[in-house]
Design a protein around this motif. Structure first.
Motif, PDB file in Angstrom:
ATOM      1  N   ALA A  28       0.822  -1.222   0.000  1.00  0.00           N
ATOM      2  CA  ALA A  28       0.000   0.000   0.000  1.00  0.00           C
ATOM      3  C   ALA A  28       0.852   1.267   0.000  1.00  0.00           C
ATOM      4  O   ALA A  28       0.395   2.321  -0.447  1.00  0.00           O
ATOM      5  CB  ALA A  28      -0.935  -0.012   1.203  1.00  0.00           C
ATOM      6  N   LYS A  29       2.084   1.185   0.497  1.00  0.00           N
ATOM      7  CA  LYS A  29       2.966   2.359   0.547  1.00  0.00           C
ATOM      8  C   LYS A  29       3.876   2.454  -0.677  1.00  0.00           C
ATOM      9  O   LYS A  29       4.747   3.316  -0.737  1.00  0.00           O
ATOM     10  CB  LYS A  29       3.812   2.319   1.820  1.00  0.00           C
ATOM     11  N   GLY A  30       3.679   1.542  -1.624  1.00  0.00           N
ATOM     12  CA  GLY A  30       4.498   1.568  -2.833  1.00  0.00           C
ATOM     13  C   GLY A  30       5.801   0.820  -2.704  1.00  0.00           C
ATOM     14  O   GLY A  30       6.641   0.857  -3.607  1.00  0.00           O
ATOM     15  N   HIS A  31       5.997   0.107  -1.582  1.00  0.00           N
ATOM     16  CA  HIS A  31       7.257  -0.617  -1.369  1.00  0.00           C
ATOM     17  C   HIS A  31       7.196  -1.981  -2.052  1.00  0.00           C
ATOM     18  O   HIS A  31       6.208  -2.705  -1.910  1.00  0.00           O
ATOM     19  CB  HIS A  31       7.503  -0.794   0.130  1.00  0.00           C
ATOM     20  N   PRO A  32       8.228  -2.352  -2.807  1.00  0.00           N
ATOM     21  CA  PRO A  32       8.211  -3.655  -3.497  1.00  0.00           C
ATOM     22  C   PRO A  32       8.383  -4.800  -2.510  1.00  0.00           C
ATOM     23  O   PRO A  32       9.313  -4.800  -1.704  1.00  0.00           O
ATOM     24  CB  PRO A  32       9.397  -3.557  -4.466  1.00  0.00           C
ATOM     25  N   THR A  33       7.483  -5.779  -2.578  1.00  0.00           N
ATOM     26  CA  THR A  33       7.539  -6.927  -1.669  1.00  0.00           C
ATOM     27  C   THR A  33       7.940  -8.215  -2.390  1.00  0.00           C
ATOM     28  O   THR A  33       8.230  -9.217  -1.752  1.00  0.00           O
ATOM     29  CB  THR A  33       6.171  -7.141  -1.002  1.00  0.00           C
ATOM     30  N   GLY A  34       7.924  -8.194  -3.714  1.00  0.00           N
ATOM     31  CA  GLY A  34       8.297  -9.379  -4.473  1.00  0.00           C
ATOM     32  C   GLY A  34       8.377  -9.051  -5.947  1.00  0.00           C
ATOM     33  O   GLY A  34       7.967  -7.974  -6.391  1.00  0.00           O
ATOM     34  N   THR A  35       8.925  -9.966  -6.712  1.00  0.00           N
ATOM     35  CA  THR A  35       9.028  -9.786  -8.157  1.00  0.00           C
ATOM     36  C   THR A  35       8.430 -10.997  -8.860  1.00  0.00           C
ATOM     37  O   THR A  35       8.351 -12.089  -8.296  1.00  0.00           O
ATOM     38  CB  THR A  35      10.497  -9.635  -8.608  1.00  0.00           C
ATOM     39  N   TYR A  36       7.984 -10.771 -10.076  1.00  0.00           N
ATOM     40  CA  TYR A  36       7.547 -11.871 -10.928  1.00  0.00           C
ATOM     41  C   TYR A  36       7.856 -11.498 -12.372  1.00  0.00           C
ATOM     42  O   TYR A  36       8.081 -10.319 -12.687  1.00  0.00           O
ATOM     43  CB  TYR A  36       6.059 -12.193 -10.746  1.00  0.00           C
ATOM     44  N   VAL A  37       7.899 -12.498 -13.231  1.00  0.00           N
ATOM     45  CA  VAL A  37       8.245 -12.267 -14.633  1.00  0.00           C
ATOM     46  C   VAL A  37       6.992 -12.380 -15.480  1.00  0.00           C
ATOM     47  O   VAL A  37       6.262 -13.375 -15.407  1.00  0.00           O
ATOM     48  CB  VAL A  37       9.311 -13.284 -15.110  1.00  0.00           C
ATOM     49  N   LYS A  38       6.742 -11.343 -16.251  1.00  0.00           N
ATOM     50  CA  LYS A  38       5.601 -11.340 -17.161  1.00  0.00           C
ATOM     51  C   LYS A  38       6.037 -11.977 -18.480  1.00  0.00           C
ATOM     52  O   LYS A  38       6.937 -11.483 -19.152  1.00  0.00           O
ATOM     53  CB  LYS A  38       5.129  -9.901 -17.396  1.00  0.00           C
ATOM     54  N   VAL A  39       5.390 -13.077 -18.822  1.00  0.00           N
ATOM     55  CA  VAL A  39       5.702 -13.799 -20.058  1.00  0.00           C
ATOM     56  C   VAL A  39       4.486 -13.752 -20.974  1.00  0.00           C
ATOM     57  O   VAL A  39       3.355 -13.959 -20.519  1.00  0.00           O
ATOM     58  CB  VAL A  39       6.081 -15.260 -19.763  1.00  0.00           C
ATOM     59  N   ALA A  40       4.702 -13.454 -22.236  1.00  0.00           N
ATOM     60  CA  ALA A  40       3.599 -13.412 -23.204  1.00  0.00           C
ATOM     61  C   ALA A  40       3.197 -14.843 -23.567  1.00  0.00           C
ATOM     62  O   ALA A  40       3.962 -15.581 -24.185  1.00  0.00           O
ATOM     63  CB  ALA A  40       4.019 -12.645 -24.454  1.00  0.00           C
ATOM     64  N   LYS A  41       1.969 -15.223 -23.146  1.00  0.00           N
ATOM     65  CA  LYS A  41       1.461 -16.555 -23.462  1.00  0.00           C
ATOM     66  C   LYS A  41       0.417 -16.452 -24.579  1.00  0.00           C
ATOM     67  O   LYS A  41       0.219 -15.395 -25.163  1.00  0.00           O
ATOM     68  CB  LYS A  41       0.874 -17.197 -22.199  1.00  0.00           C
ATOM     69  N   ASP A  42      -0.253 -17.564 -24.846  1.00  0.00           N
ATOM     70  CA  ASP A  42      -1.200 -17.612 -25.965  1.00  0.00           C
ATOM     71  C   ASP A  42      -2.275 -16.531 -25.867  1.00  0.00           C
ATOM     72  O   ASP A  42      -2.679 -15.963 -26.881  1.00  0.00           O
ATOM     73  CB  ASP A  42      -1.873 -18.988 -26.026  1.00  0.00           C
ATOM     74  N   ALA A  43      -2.787 -16.258 -24.652  1.00  0.00           N
ATOM     75  CA  ALA A  43      -3.841 -15.254 -24.499  1.00  0.00           C
ATOM     76  C   ALA A  43      -3.353 -13.877 -24.938  1.00  0.00           C
ATOM     77  O   ALA A  43      -4.083 -13.114 -25.590  1.00  0.00           O
ATOM     78  CB  ALA A  43      -4.318 -15.207 -23.046  1.00  0.00           C
ATOM     79  N   ASN A  44      -2.103 -13.563 -24.586  1.00  0.00           N
ATOM     80  CA  ASN A  44      -1.527 -12.283 -25.020  1.00  0.00           C
ATOM     81  C   ASN A  44      -1.352 -12.259 -26.535  1.00  0.00           C
ATOM     82  O   ASN A  44      -1.641 -11.248 -27.195  1.00  0.00           O
ATOM     83  CB  ASN A  44      -0.163 -12.061 -24.362  1.00  0.00           C
ATOM     84  N   LYS A  45      -0.874 -13.378 -27.074  1.00  0.00           N
ATOM     85  CA  LYS A  45      -0.599 -13.430 -28.516  1.00  0.00           C
ATOM     86  C   LYS A  45      -1.887 -13.422 -29.334  1.00  0.00           C
ATOM     87  O   LYS A  45      -1.891 -12.953 -30.474  1.00  0.00           O
ATOM     88  CB  LYS A  45       0.244 -14.665 -28.827  1.00  0.00           C
ATOM     89  N   LEU A  46      -2.978 -13.937 -28.754  1.00  0.00           N
ATOM     90  CA  LEU A  46      -4.277 -13.891 -29.427  1.00  0.00           C
ATOM     91  C   LEU A  46      -4.643 -12.437 -29.745  1.00  0.00           C
ATOM     92  O   LEU A  46      -4.965 -12.099 -30.895  1.00  0.00           O
ATOM     93  CB  LEU A  46      -5.337 -14.537 -28.531  1.00  0.00           C
ATOM     94  N   ILE A  47      -4.598 -11.600 -28.702  1.00  0.00           N
ATOM     95  CA  ILE A  47      -4.916 -10.181 -28.901  1.00  0.00           C
ATOM     96  C   ILE A  47      -3.901  -9.527 -29.825  1.00  0.00           C
ATOM     97  O   ILE A  47      -4.248  -8.774 -30.741  1.00  0.00           O
ATOM     98  CB  ILE A  47      -4.958  -9.458 -27.539  1.00  0.00           C
ATOM     99  N   GLU A  48      -2.614  -9.834 -29.615  1.00  0.00           N
ATOM    100  CA  GLU A  48      -1.555  -9.208 -30.405  1.00  0.00           C
ATOM    101  C   GLU A  48      -1.756  -9.444 -31.899  1.00  0.00           C
ATOM    102  O   GLU A  48      -1.663  -8.507 -32.708  1.00  0.00           O
ATOM    103  CB  GLU A  48      -0.197  -9.759 -29.974  1.00  0.00           C
ATOM    104  N   GLU A  49      -2.057 -10.672 -32.285  1.00  0.00           N
ATOM    105  CA  GLU A  49      -2.157 -10.982 -33.711  1.00  0.00           C
ATOM    106  C   GLU A  49      -3.319 -10.252 -34.378  1.00  0.00           C
ATOM    107  O   GLU A  49      -3.193  -9.782 -35.517  1.00  0.00           O
ATOM    108  CB  GLU A  49      -2.277 -12.491 -33.921  1.00  0.00           C
ATOM    109  N   PHE A  50      -4.451 -10.152 -33.691  1.00  0.00           N
ATOM    110  CA  PHE A  50      -5.583  -9.461 -34.313  1.00  0.00           C
ATOM    111  C   PHE A  50      -5.379  -7.947 -34.328  1.00  0.00           C
ATOM    112  O   PHE A  50      -5.855  -7.259 -35.239  1.00  0.00           O
ATOM    113  CB  PHE A  50      -6.896  -9.859 -33.632  1.00  0.00           C
ATOM    114  N   MET A  51      -4.647  -7.418 -33.349  1.00  0.00           N
ATOM    115  CA  MET A  51      -4.309  -5.992 -33.391  1.00  0.00           C
ATOM    116  C   MET A  51      -3.328  -5.715 -34.540  1.00  0.00           C
ATOM    117  O   MET A  51      -3.446  -4.711 -35.255  1.00  0.00           O
ATOM    118  CB  MET A  51      -3.705  -5.535 -32.058  1.00  0.00           C
ATOM    119  N   LEU A  52      -2.355  -6.604 -34.723  1.00  0.00           N
ATOM    120  CA  LEU A  52      -1.415  -6.452 -35.834  1.00  0.00           C
ATOM    121  C   LEU A  52      -2.144  -6.508 -37.169  1.00  0.00           C
ATOM    122  O   LEU A  52      -1.854  -5.732 -38.090  1.00  0.00           O
ATOM    123  CB  LEU A  52      -0.351  -7.552 -35.781  1.00  0.00           C
TER     124      LEU A  52
END
Length: 734
Positions: free
Chosen positions: A452-476
């Protein structure tokens, strides 16, 4: 002409000078020079290259890239922009676009970064680069500086974070503007007396106490001259816009509210600027609508909202916040394609086979009603449960981050047929794009969990999976179709003006260097042939390093060899996507070029004449510049959070990969958190190391130990300097 074997060095020098004088301002490569001078023997050509090296040293020629030269500007007095460097090796960039010229600090007249200056060329010292001295500051830049202020009894100093200024700024007490010791402030330099070591400045804005999350994020924005808030006049204008859609608004629009329609966005998104609709037309035909928020309906060209949006050019995405291009009422309310609300859109509507072949398409102003707001993870989970996800996606289980929903949304399974069909079509579109020569760059992105104070408590990696690529291809597909609708005209006809998104193919010299570098790891890269041949070679390289020790390294170095995409009215195609025509149409809430494209499409559909190229080219340049500035601010916010996150872990030891090698030390990216820091050269105390720039490595002189890009390494967190966004590691004890 005298036969080349009889020519002496002086003869070749005279002929070379004459040749370049006959082609003022024109670049000539070595082959052209040899042919023009009739040099057909190896000794004569070697002599000619020596002559041209000397003519460069004498400022008669300038070298334009590898083995290309042009006649130098002979004027000893020039005007241009001053670029200040923290190491004192400042440069002058001439107005005529010539090569930068060194200006030592002692010859700078304390010119500031971005100042327009007049310079005088200095006499060249033997075997030294040419230098200039500033003789007049024609126009001061409006550059401001951000930093922490230290207040004493009678004066104060601001320690700037700007890398172009190596000294603190002196602030008289009367110019503090209420700043207190330890505050982050924005200041401007008012004078820099010739004999003074420090410039004198005044505080313009007090951001607040250092270390506060909001203050630090505002400091990053201020450092890049980006806005901290919205002008009241703009917000008031947005508040006056009507919320209801009238019959007049609907007139002439295609009503597509009966189509199954949904949005797919990040789980925490609030502005939904694109939606997909789906309808079966027959046994193997479907209608796919790509619907984009019709921002141009609400934002009149030249209005106070439009002027502010044009100035910003893009939304800015810092780690913990978005600074939108449009006022919140527009981007999160009126224009956002929220579920169960009628919305005005600009759409590209495709008739396609289930094999993703486009049979017909048209562009239209429409009205839609979204049935469901999906998060990417929800769609991905459905695809995985129905065994429709890619094999790579199934290796890591998708964690569903539930989005905020209005009311009680229909279950995702209600949309299974539409999502599965669109996913299959997107995969076919992507496959054809790759076969056509698109470059497959898919680097993971680091994200932070923030409290809540903006302090980082952890990290994760955002990976483009099929759901992301579905939108990407139709936008392209929509972006390419829109660009072709204007740019692709019959032979003999002239295309109307449109902002294109272009991407040049890699520079030949950079490709050659890349090929030499990857060969050290046993990989090959094709550097000649058609653009498609080269892109296929790059893809083969990127796929060939997957899962190997050097994967991150090769990806990074390959990315550096690529040109940057930009906006321009002069279409040269998009190399990375392998499209002959490409534009940005699908995100007008957050990108100004998309809004320009919407307006021009409407104008041309109504029979309007072509827009003025010069005006739109200027806007394109501005948008490209602002895009780069926003990207740098985003990187700085990520860097700040990385340092803040690791500051809680001083003394802890982690595994990492060497991600960069410089004369100052080793950059190391930690394997788990992807946070990056440096092992400074001073902490490599076991030997004296030399920097092998060509091979990206440090080599010990006595023990010959090597540290190379891509090497696995174990480090301990030593220091975390939040003011400088600097993280220092030391090698972990064995």
């Amino acid at each position: 002409m005298t036969k080349s074997r009889h020519l002496k060095k002086g003869d070749i020098a005279q002929l070379t000078m004459k040749l370049f004088e006959e082609h003022p301002g024109q670049e000539l490569d070595a082959r052209t020079v040899f042919r023009a001078l009739g040099l057909n023997t190896h000794p004569a050509r070697r002599l000619c290259l020596d002559v041209m090296d000397e003519l460069v040293m004498d400022d008669f020629l300038v070298e334009r890239g590898s083995m290309r030269w042009a006649q130098a500007n002979k004027s000893n007095v020039m005007e241009g922009r001053f670029q200040r460097k923290a190491n004192g090796k400042n440069t002058f960039v001439p107005d005529d676009g010539g090569d930068p010229i060194l200006v030592a600090e002692r010859n700078s007249m304390h010119a500031m970064d971005g100042d327009r200056v007049r310079i005088q060329m200095m006499a060249r010292r033997n075997r030294h680069v040419r230098e200039a001295q500033v003789t007049d500051i024609v126009e001061r830049s409006d550059k401001t500086f951000v930093g922490r202020i230290s207040v004493a009894r009678d004066y104060a100093f601001m320690q700037t974070e700007d890398r172009t200024l190596a000294t603190d700024i002196f602030i008289p007490r009367h110019a503090l503007h209420g700043a207190r010791n330890g505050d982050k402030v924005v200041c401007r330099i008012t004078e820099w007396p010739e004999e003074a070591k420090h410039p004198v400045g005044k505080v313009l804005t007090v951001l607040g106490p250092s270390g506060d999350n909001n203050v630090e994020m505002h400091a990053i924005l201020a450092e890049y001259g980006l806005p901290l808030s919205y002008p009241k006049a703009v917000e008031d204008a947005a508040d006056r816009l009507p919320a209801t859609i009238t019959e007049a608004d609907m007139a002439g629009r295609e009503d597509m509210r009966d189509r199954v329609t949904f949005t797919i966005d990040p789980h925490d998104a609030k502005d939904f600027d694109d939606a997909l609709s789906f309808r079966r037309l027959g046994s193997n035909l479907v209608e796919v609508g790509v619907h984009i928020a019709d921002v141009s309906h609400y934002v009149a060209e030249g209005s106070v909202i439009d002027r502010e949006a044009q100035k910003r050019a893009t939304s800015i995405y810092l780690v913990d916040r978005t600074i939108p291009m449009l006022p919140e009422r527009l981007c999160n309310n009126l224009c956002s394609l929220r579920p169960d609300e009628d919305k005005l859109t600009y759409s590209v509507i495709f008739t396609m086979t289930d094999k993703a072949e486009v049979r017909a398409w048209h562009i239209a102003h429409t009205v839609i009603r979204s049935d469901r707001r999906f998060a990417y993870e929800e769609v991905q989970q459905l695809l995985e449960e129905r065994h429709e996800a890619s094999a790579d996606d199934l290796k890591t289980r998708t964690v569903v981050r539930q989005p905020e929903q209005q009311g009680t949304p229909r279950p995702a399974s209600d949309f299974a047929d539409e999502l599965i069909t669109l996913n299959r079509m997107a995969k076919l579109l992507r496959q054809r794009r790759m076969e056509g020569g698109a470059v497959d760059f898919d680097r993971p992105e680091v994200r932070f969990d923030i409290d809540a104070k903006g302090h980082p408590t952890g990290t994760y990696v955002k990976v483009a999976k099929d759901a992301n690529k579905l939108i990407e291809e139709f936008m392209l597909l929509a972006n390419r179709t829109v660009a072709e609708s204007v740019g692709r005209v019959p032979k003999g006809k002239k295309a109307k003006v449109l902002p294109y998104r272009v991407h040049e193919q890699p520079d030949a010299d950079k490709l050659m260097n890349l090929a030499q570098f990857v060969s050290k790891f046993g990989h090959k890269l094709r550097t000649t042939g058609t653009p498609k041949d080269i892109s296929r070679g790059i893809n083969k390289l990127l796929h060939g390093v997957e899962g190997k020790r050097e994967e991150n390294l090769v990806q990074l170095v390959t990315l550096r060899a690529m040109m940057k995409a930009k906006y321009t009215t002069i279409n040269i195609g998009h190399y990375g996507l392998a499209f002959d025509y490409y534009t940005h149409f699908t995100s007008p809430i957050r990108r100004y070029p998309d809004l320009m494209v919407h307006r021009l499409l409407t104008r041309y559909a109504e029979g309007g004449r072509s827009a003025g190229r010069e005006r739109y080219e200027t806007l394109c340049e501005h948008c490209s510049d602002m895009e780069q500035t926003a990207a740098m601010a985003e990187r700085d916010s990520i860097k700040y959070k990385q340092v803040e996150y690791m500051a809680d872990r001083i003394g802890q030891t982690f595994d990492g990969i060497i991600s960069g090698v410089t004369e100052y030390g080793l950059y190391v990216e930690l394997t788990d958190s992807h946070c990056e820091g440096m092992v400074p050269m001073r902490d490599l105390g076991d030997d004296y190391y030399t920097f092998d720039e060509r091979n990206y490595m440090l080599v010990g002189r006595r023990r010959h130990h090597r540290y190379q890009l891509g090497d696995a390494i174990r480090v301990t967190v030593a220091r975390a300097n939040l003011d400088k966004k600097q993280l220092d590691f030391v090698l972990a004890a064995e």
